[in-house]
Design a protein around this motif. Sequence first.
Motif, PDB file in Angstrom:
ATOM      1  N   MET B 229       0.833  -1.204   0.000  1.00 32.58           N
ATOM      2  CA  MET B 229       0.000   0.000   0.000  1.00 32.58           C
ATOM      3  C   MET B 229       0.864   1.249   0.000  1.00 32.58           C
ATOM      4  SD  MET B 229      -2.931  -0.986   2.781  1.00 32.58           S
ATOM      5  CE  MET B 229      -4.247  -2.160   2.433  1.00 32.58           C
ATOM      6  N   LEU B 230       1.891   1.255   0.865  1.00 37.11           N
ATOM      7  CA  LEU B 230       2.762   2.433   0.933  1.00 37.11           C
ATOM      8  C   LEU B 230       3.472   2.627  -0.406  1.00 37.11           C
ATOM      9  CD1 LEU B 230       3.829   4.740   2.684  1.00 37.11           C
ATOM     10  CD2 LEU B 230       5.697   3.264   3.394  1.00 37.11           C
ATOM     11  N   GLN B 231       3.885   1.514  -1.006  1.00 39.26           N
ATOM     12  CA  GLN B 231       4.560   1.570  -2.296  1.00 39.26           C
ATOM     13  C   GLN B 231       3.664   2.209  -3.356  1.00 39.26           C
ATOM     14  OE1 GLN B 231       6.415  -2.112  -3.089  1.00 39.26           O
ATOM     15  NE2 GLN B 231       7.234  -1.497  -5.075  1.00 39.26           N
ATOM     16  N   ARG B 232       2.398   1.808  -3.366  1.00 40.86           N
ATOM     17  CA  ARG B 232       1.465   2.367  -4.365  1.00 40.86           C
ATOM     18  C   ARG B 232       1.220   3.847  -4.115  1.00 40.86           C
ATOM     19  NH1 ARG B 232      -2.487  -2.729  -4.818  1.00 40.86           N
ATOM     20  NH2 ARG B 232      -0.931  -4.118  -5.736  1.00 40.86           N
ATOM     21  N   ILE B 233       1.135   4.243  -2.867  1.00 37.95           N
ATOM     22  CA  ILE B 233       0.913   5.656  -2.539  1.00 37.95           C
ATOM     23  C   ILE B 233       2.115   6.483  -3.000  1.00 37.95           C
ATOM     24  CG2 ILE B 233       0.721   7.296  -0.615  1.00 37.95           C
ATOM     25  CD1 ILE B 233      -0.854   4.980   0.848  1.00 37.95           C
ATOM     26  N   VAL B 234       3.316   5.973  -2.723  1.00 38.83           N
ATOM     27  CA  VAL B 234       4.544   6.673  -3.102  1.00 38.83           C
ATOM     28  C   VAL B 234       4.629   6.792  -4.620  1.00 38.83           C
ATOM     29  CG1 VAL B 234       7.055   6.403  -3.174  1.00 38.83           C
ATOM     30  CG2 VAL B 234       5.835   6.086  -1.023  1.00 38.83           C
ATOM     31  N   GLU B 235       4.297   5.717  -5.319  1.00 38.08           N
ATOM     32  CA  GLU B 235       4.353   5.738  -6.791  1.00 38.08           C
ATOM     33  C   GLU B 235       3.378   6.744  -7.371  1.00 38.08           C
ATOM     34  OE1 GLU B 235       3.785   1.770  -8.288  1.00 38.08           O
ATOM     35  OE2 GLU B 235       5.719   1.116  -7.470  1.00 38.08           O
ATOM     36  N   LEU B 236       2.162   6.755  -6.841  1.00 34.49           N
ATOM     37  CA  LEU B 236       1.147   7.668  -7.372  1.00 34.49           C
ATOM     38  C   LEU B 236       1.499   9.123  -7.068  1.00 34.49           C
ATOM     39  CD1 LEU B 236      -1.751   7.855  -8.701  1.00 34.49           C
ATOM     40  CD2 LEU B 236      -2.602   8.086  -6.372  1.00 34.49           C
ATOM     41  N   ASN B 248       1.529  10.192  12.042  1.00 29.13           N
ATOM     42  CA  ASN B 248       2.113   8.884  12.347  1.00 29.13           C
ATOM     43  C   ASN B 248       1.691   7.854  11.318  1.00 29.13           C
ATOM     44  OD1 ASN B 248       3.251   9.580  15.023  1.00 29.13           O
ATOM     45  ND2 ASN B 248       1.092   9.877  15.534  1.00 29.13           N
ATOM     46  N   VAL B 249       2.676   7.188  10.718  1.00 26.22           N
ATOM     47  CA  VAL B 249       2.373   6.076   9.821  1.00 26.22           C
ATOM     48  C   VAL B 249       3.102   4.845  10.342  1.00 26.22           C
ATOM     49  CG1 VAL B 249       2.672   5.122   7.502  1.00 26.22           C
ATOM     50  CG2 VAL B 249       1.937   7.496   7.777  1.00 26.22           C
ATOM     51  N   ALA B 250       2.343   3.810  10.646  1.00 29.44           N
ATOM     52  CA  ALA B 250       2.943   2.539  11.039  1.00 29.44           C
ATOM     53  C   ALA B 250       2.781   1.578   9.874  1.00 29.44           C
ATOM     54  CB  ALA B 250       2.266   1.983  12.282  1.00 29.44           C
ATOM     55  N   TYR B 251       3.754   0.698   9.708  1.00 27.80           N
ATOM     56  CA  TYR B 251       3.640  -0.287   8.636  1.00 27.80           C
ATOM     57  C   TYR B 251       4.094  -1.646   9.128  1.00 27.80           C
ATOM     58  CZ  TYR B 251       8.659   0.608   8.070  1.00 27.80           C
ATOM     59  OH  TYR B 251      10.005   0.739   8.308  1.00 27.80           O
ATOM     60  N   GLY B 252       3.592  -2.684   8.468  1.00 28.57           N
ATOM     61  CA  GLY B 252       3.959  -4.042   8.851  1.00 28.57           C
ATOM     62  C   GLY B 252       3.194  -5.037   7.996  1.00 28.57           C
ATOM     63  N   GLY B 253       3.325  -6.316   8.327  1.00 34.91           N
ATOM     64  CA  GLY B 253       2.605  -7.333   7.584  1.00 34.91           C
ATOM     65  C   GLY B 253       3.390  -7.900   6.423  1.00 34.91           C
ATOM     66  N   GLY B 254       4.617  -7.461   6.253  1.00 40.28           N
ATOM     67  CA  GLY B 254       5.454  -7.987   5.176  1.00 40.28           C
ATOM     68  C   GLY B 254       6.738  -7.186   5.134  1.00 40.28           C
ATOM     69  N   LYS B 255       7.666  -7.637   4.310  1.00 43.32           N
ATOM     70  CA  LYS B 255       8.963  -6.963   4.251  1.00 43.32           C
ATOM     71  C   LYS B 255       8.851  -5.643   3.488  1.00 43.32           C
ATOM     72  CE  LYS B 255      13.710  -7.771   2.714  1.00 43.32           C
ATOM     73  NZ  LYS B 255      14.504  -7.457   3.897  1.00 43.32           N
ATOM     74  N   MET B 256       9.367  -4.594   4.086  1.00 41.12           N
ATOM     75  CA  MET B 256       9.336  -3.276   3.453  1.00 41.12           C
ATOM     76  C   MET B 256      10.607  -3.071   2.638  1.00 41.12           C
ATOM     77  SD  MET B 256       7.933  -0.315   2.970  1.00 41.12           S
ATOM     78  CE  MET B 256       6.734   0.140   4.228  1.00 41.12           C
ATOM     79  N   ASN B 467      -0.740 -11.706  -2.281  1.00 40.63           N
ATOM     80  CA  ASN B 467      -2.133 -11.763  -1.846  1.00 40.63           C
ATOM     81  C   ASN B 467      -2.593 -10.340  -1.571  1.00 40.63           C
ATOM     82  OD1 ASN B 467      -1.440 -11.023   0.750  1.00 40.63           O
ATOM     83  ND2 ASN B 467      -1.940 -12.970   1.708  1.00 40.63           N
ATOM     84  N   GLU B 468      -3.887 -10.152  -1.244  1.00 39.55           N
ATOM     85  CA  GLU B 468      -4.434  -8.802  -1.202  1.00 39.55           C
ATOM     86  C   GLU B 468      -3.931  -7.987  -0.014  1.00 39.55           C
ATOM     87  OE1 GLU B 468      -6.112 -11.636  -1.124  1.00 39.55           O
ATOM     88  OE2 GLU B 468      -6.518 -11.627   1.027  1.00 39.55           O
ATOM     89  N   THR B 469      -3.284  -8.629   0.956  1.00 41.19           N
ATOM     90  CA  THR B 469      -2.699  -7.821   2.027  1.00 41.19           C
ATOM     91  C   THR B 469      -1.184  -7.699   1.851  1.00 41.19           C
ATOM     92  OG1 THR B 469      -2.682  -9.745   3.464  1.00 41.19           O
ATOM     93  CG2 THR B 469      -4.495  -8.201   3.742  1.00 41.19           C
ATOM     94  N   GLY B 470      -0.730  -7.942   0.634  1.00 47.93           N
ATOM     95  CA  GLY B 470       0.643  -7.634   0.312  1.00 47.93           C
ATOM     96  C   GLY B 470       1.657  -8.702   0.668  1.00 47.93           C
ATOM     97  N   LYS B 471       1.209  -9.920   0.949  1.00 52.82           N
ATOM     98  CA  LYS B 471       2.166 -11.001   1.239  1.00 52.82           C
ATOM     99  C   LYS B 471       2.558 -11.671  -0.075  1.00 52.82           C
ATOM    100  CE  LYS B 471       2.083 -12.527   5.920  1.00 52.82           C
ATOM    101  NZ  LYS B 471       0.879 -12.049   6.598  1.00 52.82           N
ATOM    102  N   LEU B 472       3.862 -11.795  -0.296  1.00 54.70           N
ATOM    103  CA  LEU B 472       4.364 -12.433  -1.500  1.00 54.70           C
ATOM    104  C   LEU B 472       4.029 -13.926  -1.468  1.00 54.70           C
ATOM    105  CD1 LEU B 472       6.119 -12.158  -4.078  1.00 54.70           C
ATOM    106  CD2 LEU B 472       8.105 -12.663  -2.644  1.00 54.70           C
ATOM    107  N   LEU B 473       3.465 -14.421  -2.565  1.00 54.63           N
ATOM    108  CA  LEU B 473       3.074 -15.835  -2.622  1.00 54.63           C
ATOM    109  C   LEU B 473       4.222 -16.653  -3.221  1.00 54.63           C
ATOM    110  CD1 LEU B 473      -0.605 -15.252  -3.762  1.00 54.63           C
ATOM    111  CD2 LEU B 473       0.196 -15.840  -1.474  1.00 54.63           C
ATOM    112  N   ARG B 474       5.183 -17.002  -2.360  1.00 55.12           N
ATOM    113  CA  ARG B 474       6.383 -17.700  -2.836  1.00 55.12           C
ATOM    114  C   ARG B 474       6.059 -19.078  -3.394  1.00 55.12           C
ATOM    115  NH1 ARG B 474      11.138 -15.160  -1.337  1.00 55.12           N
ATOM    116  NH2 ARG B 474      10.749 -13.455   0.097  1.00 55.12           N
ATOM    117  N   ARG B 475       5.016 -19.677  -2.844  1.00 56.46           N
ATOM    118  CA  ARG B 475       4.622 -21.012  -3.297  1.00 56.46           C
ATOM    119  C   ARG B 475       4.263 -20.973  -4.783  1.00 56.46           C
ATOM    120  NH1 ARG B 475      -0.600 -23.544  -0.619  1.00 56.46           N
ATOM    121  NH2 ARG B 475      -0.952 -21.326  -0.721  1.00 56.46           N
TER     122      ARG B 475
END
Lengths: 101, 483
Positions: B229-236, B248-256, B467-475
Amino acid sequence: MGQIYKPGTKLSSTVCKTQIMVLRAPAEELEITCGGAPMQVGDPAELGDMTGENFGTLVGKRYTDEAESMEFLCTRGGDGSVGVGGYVIDVKAAKKLPSSD
Amino acid sequence: MNIHLILQMAADAMGHREAIVAGKTRLTFEELGRAAKVVASHIHTGERVGYFTENHQVMPAALFGAALAGTQFVPMNYRLSSDQIEAQLARIAPAVVITDRDMHVDNIRDILPVDALTGDHYEGEAPDVDGGVAVELFTSGTTGEPKSAILKHDNLMAYIFGTVEFMSAEENEAALLAVPPYHIAGIAAVLSSTYAGRKMVQLPHFTAEAWIDLAKRENVTNAFLVPTMLQRIVELAGEDLDLPLLKNVAYGGGKMPRQTIEAAMKLLPHVNFTNAYGLTETSATICMLGPDDHREAFTSKDPAIKRRLGSAGMPIPSIELQIRSEEGALCGAEETGLVWVRGDQVSGEYKGLGSQLDADGWFLTKDRGFVDAGGYLFIDGRADDVIVRGGENISPGEIEDVVRAHAAIKDVAAVAVADVEWGEAVGLAVVCTGDISDDEICAMVKSQLRSSRLPSVIHRMDELPYNETGKLLRRVIRDQLAN
């Protein structure tokens, strides 16, 4: 006459609006008072008279004894001060963390 | 304990404050308190509360309403296939499910979000049951069948008491909630915002454009984002993003990716960034890299400080953390091993599988990582994603970091591919924006890493599967590279 309290127990003041919840308590009998009168489970039908010196309680603040062997969360503020075994317990200093969500 | 207490305290002490902004609907904490009682009145004895729709004004009322009625709140991923949905519904029956769809599964009653908010007030008190479960959350299942993580009232309350001060938000603070309700960060945001007295502004469908618009319109001060999400905001945003009130912006749920956080810090120099590392099984955040650490790492010339921009930070005061080897020995600084944590917010329990905690209460996160000399945690990735080449453990992250640094590379993933000689070898999936040959990619890896890290396969893709919450689907990538 003391009692052993388990975490999660909510106690109401019998002399003011104060309500606290036990977060942590030693496994020994404690006499918990507010405004000079014993606190009880459940709100009283009517409020009695407050005695001693009282500074009031603030909702959301955590209270602890000097040795930090016990901790209570004030879930509803009131005019009385909370005491354990005759000693007034005090607001625990909060550690400030950045907002994480 | 019961998480409903959080709402009760907020409704009592700051009932007049705005709690929820959902489109044109606005609710105060007092109104949210009543809404939770209405939702609770719709729950029959023995039923769980399923939640099968986007972020909607009913979501916080359903979370607290389930707790008030003494049952579990089970938010579900509405993007799954209908087979997966039916299988998950069967696992939560009997339940009343808040949804816009018709459900045809035994012992599942569906109710429309608007109907769940209409009716009588539940009059009972929130029960306090030893070991009572507040939330059941399906893990994202990027490596296998989703497991149902059990979060007890005591776990979630420990998280709140350990990280948030009651009523600590200023009256004008507003948090933008863009993470879906079936993500632990979506649950944690409702609990912390309510306890802090912070307005929750809901964004049901994330797009960078909608996020920026809503942040401006509602004077948003706080936000949580997954890296994508942060990546898309920065790109736009490009060169300029005019959000003077965002604090305050907190981020998590995957590798930044380092490039993304650096770009965001340049774009929003007044914003405090916090990396919040946590898992579903740990009731959200267990480690934080705070704003000061971000700024220091961003400007430092010292490589050891500079790299902390990629760190998960330090354990929060109520959490203990250890790095242990596969054999169980404690690792020293800079030594990579498995990440173990302990604390009251750590549930580590799955439905049907019981508690995964060891005898001393420690939980294996299944993440690999190390701490530096200053105690900062660096996450390498999931232990399951490690590439084992001839007995040597290779973390995908170290190769990805090197390759991603090239201007022509937009995205990259390193995964294990079968290798006759070594058992496994490195396979690379890359998304390129410019010209770069396989030889150039290999030369880049070779110049910075040991030769065992050289990719034996390089596969070019238009984009990597997330996936839709930004987790890379390595499988998915592993399967593609296998063919």
